[in-house]
Design a protein around this motif. Sequence first.
Motif, PDB file in Angstrom:
ATOM      1  N   UNK A 105     -32.880 -15.296 -15.848  1.00 38.67           N
ATOM      2  CA  UNK A 105     -33.361 -14.974 -14.505  1.00 38.67           C
ATOM      3  C   UNK A 105     -34.118 -16.180 -13.934  1.00 38.67           C
ATOM      4  N   UNK A 106     -33.661 -16.666 -12.802  1.00 38.16           N
ATOM      5  CA  UNK A 106     -34.351 -17.755 -12.122  1.00 38.16           C
ATOM      6  C   UNK A 106     -34.017 -19.151 -12.602  1.00 38.16           C
ATOM      7  N   UNK A 107     -33.241 -19.290 -13.672  1.00 39.08           N
ATOM      8  CA  UNK A 107     -33.006 -20.658 -14.171  1.00 39.08           C
ATOM      9  C   UNK A 107     -32.118 -21.448 -13.206  1.00 39.08           C
ATOM     10  N   UNK A 108     -31.151 -20.776 -12.556  1.00 39.36           N
ATOM     11  CA  UNK A 108     -30.334 -21.461 -11.569  1.00 39.36           C
ATOM     12  C   UNK A 108     -31.133 -21.873 -10.347  1.00 39.36           C
ATOM     13  N   UNK A 109     -32.126 -21.051  -9.976  1.00 36.91           N
ATOM     14  CA  UNK A 109     -32.985 -21.369  -8.830  1.00 36.91           C
ATOM     15  C   UNK A 109     -33.866 -22.579  -9.151  1.00 36.91           C
ATOM     16  N   UNK A 110     -34.415 -22.597 -10.360  1.00 39.20           N
ATOM     17  CA  UNK A 110     -35.234 -23.738 -10.779  1.00 39.20           C
ATOM     18  C   UNK A 110     -34.390 -25.005 -10.822  1.00 39.20           C
ATOM     19  N   UNK A 111     -33.170 -24.887 -11.329  1.00 32.66           N
ATOM     20  CA  UNK A 111     -32.230 -26.002 -11.358  1.00 32.66           C
ATOM     21  C   UNK A 111     -32.033 -26.550  -9.946  1.00 32.66           C
ATOM     22  N   UNK A 112     -31.759 -25.650  -8.996  1.00 28.87           N
ATOM     23  CA  UNK A 112     -31.476 -26.097  -7.634  1.00 28.87           C
ATOM     24  C   UNK A 112     -32.704 -26.730  -6.994  1.00 28.87           C
ATOM     25  N   UNK A 113     -33.871 -26.104  -7.152  1.00 28.83           N
ATOM     26  CA  UNK A 113     -35.082 -26.678  -6.578  1.00 28.83           C
ATOM     27  C   UNK A 113     -35.341 -28.090  -7.091  1.00 28.83           C
TER      28      UNK A 113
END
Length: 296
Positions: free
Chosen positions: A240-248
């Motif tokens: 959960x959220x690892x793709x968002x952290x990657x993108x940021x």
Amino acid sequence: MKEQPLILCFGEALWDVFPRERVPGGAPMNVALRLKDSGLDVRLLTRVGKDHPGSRLREYLVDAGLPARFIQIDDRWRTGEVVLDTSNPHAVRYDIAEPAAWDFIDADAYLQHAEKPPDVLVYGSLAARNEVSRAALMRLLKEPGLKVFDVNLRPPFAARATVEALLEQSDWVKINEGELEEISAWLGVHSSPAEAAKAIKDCYELDVVCVTFGGEGAMLWYADTCFRQPAFDVAVIDTVGCGDAFLGSLIASLLGGELPANALARASAIGALVASTKGASPVISEAAIGQLLTAR
């Protein structure tokens, strides 16, 4: 000193409901928090209910340094939530409540408070599931600036017409392996992941296409060059959220002038560290990032 770009993240801020706890979540919110941690000038345009969960979420975001005036309050609709099934930590399942306050983001209210148009607009497809927020997003997409689309398909909220309309407005796009397969199938492309990503890039006239493959790493088409990054070996707690952290992280690095290969490596390390901890927006130290990058 060069002025920092103003970044606007548009879309859902909500509560992720785990079996034993509720934590703040939503892809645009997670990306905004990671960009804020990178020292960038960030706004989150979202909407919460006039309820206790909304008050708590708004307080959390303001404490994180995101301006309160862009966190809209809805008198009618309740604050959003998503019930997560993490029984398989590598393939989390999402039950997204509908409708929610973030389905009714008001573009006029935002424009009245905005100092200037954003230099960078970051958005996903989920925030366009409802016609009100979809119209608000389409209005903001008419403004000048860099457009970054985190496709983030969440069936049943994945209408092809909406996703393609957003792709046509975008400059940079991030997708995962499943989204790569689905979108390339729309185009009638059945080839290697690199060729499929290049076909998407060419079809929608994109400058950047990034594809994440979970445990198989990531790929970045930047201009006419394809960069690859193997996955980092971590013990996954939940994704959960690892793709968002990657993108940021990727946005922050590329905006900062980092070489694409280095930006991809850093984003992959941060995504892996988030996957190895609980929750979507944990604090990630530079020491931890450096240790992972050095060990690769």
